[in-house]
Design an enzyme around this catalytic site. Structure first.
Site, PDB file in Angstrom:
ATOM      1  N   CYS A   1       0.830  -1.212   0.000  1.00 45.37           N
ATOM      2  CA  CYS A   1       0.000   0.000   0.000  1.00 45.37           C
ATOM      3  C   CYS A   1       0.863   1.260   0.000  1.00 45.37           C
ATOM      4  CB  CYS A   1      -0.907   0.022   1.230  1.00 45.37           C
ATOM      5  SG  CYS A   1      -2.039  -1.357   1.324  1.00 45.37           S
TER       6      CYS A   1
HETATM    7  C1  BEZ Z   1       0.570  -4.567   1.856  1.00 45.75           C
HETATM    8  O1  BEZ Z   1       0.144  -3.479   1.519  1.00 45.75           O
HETATM    9  O2  BEZ Z   1       1.762  -4.869   1.752  1.00 45.75           O
HETATM   10  C2  BEZ Z   1      -0.349  -5.594   2.429  1.00 45.75           C
HETATM   11  C3  BEZ Z   1      -1.508  -5.220   3.055  1.00 45.75           C
HETATM   12  C4  BEZ Z   1      -2.318  -6.173   3.605  1.00 45.75           C
HETATM   13  C5  BEZ Z   1      -1.972  -7.506   3.508  1.00 45.75           C
HETATM   14  C6  BEZ Z   1      -0.828  -7.882   2.835  1.00 45.75           C
HETATM   15  C7  BEZ Z   1       0.000  -6.926   2.302  1.00 45.75           C
END
Ligand code: BEZ
Length: 211
Positions: A45
């Site tokens: 994210c």
């Molecule tokens: C991420 O943004 O890296 C992420 C968010 C939730 C679960 C897995 C990865």
């Protein structure tokens, strides 16, 4: 309930990092992208939001406003934005909705319980000036989205809206387009002054009309 193409985009009032917004009012008469990220302070994210901040001018020149949402609270958004700016070498420049009561996430069916019952999936909604949903995408948390592809799709959607053309497989801005089957050959002659090549009666190719 799932949101389908052609549905009216659900309206809402929400707190964002740029103040309270009413979604439809905020959209005005331009295009919009609403996209969810599963959680603050997560790696994928972080890269996605930094990427979108860097593309703000590209969305802007297409008359598209962008807004993100997660079910995390505002204080997390504010702290995390500092990390995004620092690590992605950018300055966040679009609003993030804080949706801890999941009002927006539920309205847009962004929580898929068999994937995760707390976080949203990575949803994207492209909304037209008529407030209708023009495109939906759903990615899992583990896969970051390709925002260049999102811009490519928006170019196609806007060509369809403005010129009655469709775009073929792997089309990119500047490539030839396909005349909508709803346009007769007679009308196509006036609508597409650059001409067209009828490969088949149903497959009529024309240069991109706005180039
Ligand atoms: C991420 O943004 O890296 C992420 C968010 C939730 C679960 C897995 C990865």
């Amino acid at each position: 309930m799932a949101i389908r193409l052609g549905d009216e985009a659900p309206d809402f009032t929400a707190e964002t990092t740029e103040g309270t917004i009413n979604f439809h009012e905020w959209l005005g008469d331009g295009w919009g992208v609403l996209f969810s990220h599963p959680a603050d302070y997560t790696p994928v994210c972080t890269t996605e939001l930094g990427t979108v901040a860097k593309l703000k001018a590209d969305f802007g020149k297409r008359n598209v406003k962008v807004i993100g949402v997660s079910v995390d609270p505002m204080e997390d958004h504010r702290g995390w934005i500092n990390d995004i700016n620092e690590t992605q070498n950018t300055t966040m420049n679009f609003p993030l909705i804080a949706d801890p009561d999941r009002k927006v996430a539920v309205a847009y069916d962004m929580i898929h319980p068999n994937a995760d019952d707390k976080m949203t999936v990575r949803s994207v909604f492209v909304i037209g000036p008529d407030k209708k949903v023009k495109l939906t995408l759903t990615y899992p948390a583990s896969t970051g989205r390709n925002f260049d592809e999102l811009l490519r799709v928006i170019d196609s959607l806007q060509l369809t809206a403005n010129f009655s053309v469709a775009t073929p497989a792997n089309w990119n801005d500047g490539d030839d387009c396909i005349i909508s089957p709803a346009v007769s050959d007679e009308d196509a002659k006036t609508k597409f002054p650059k001409g067209f090549n009828a490969v088949k009666p149903y497959l009529r190719i024309t240069p991109q009309p706005n180039r």
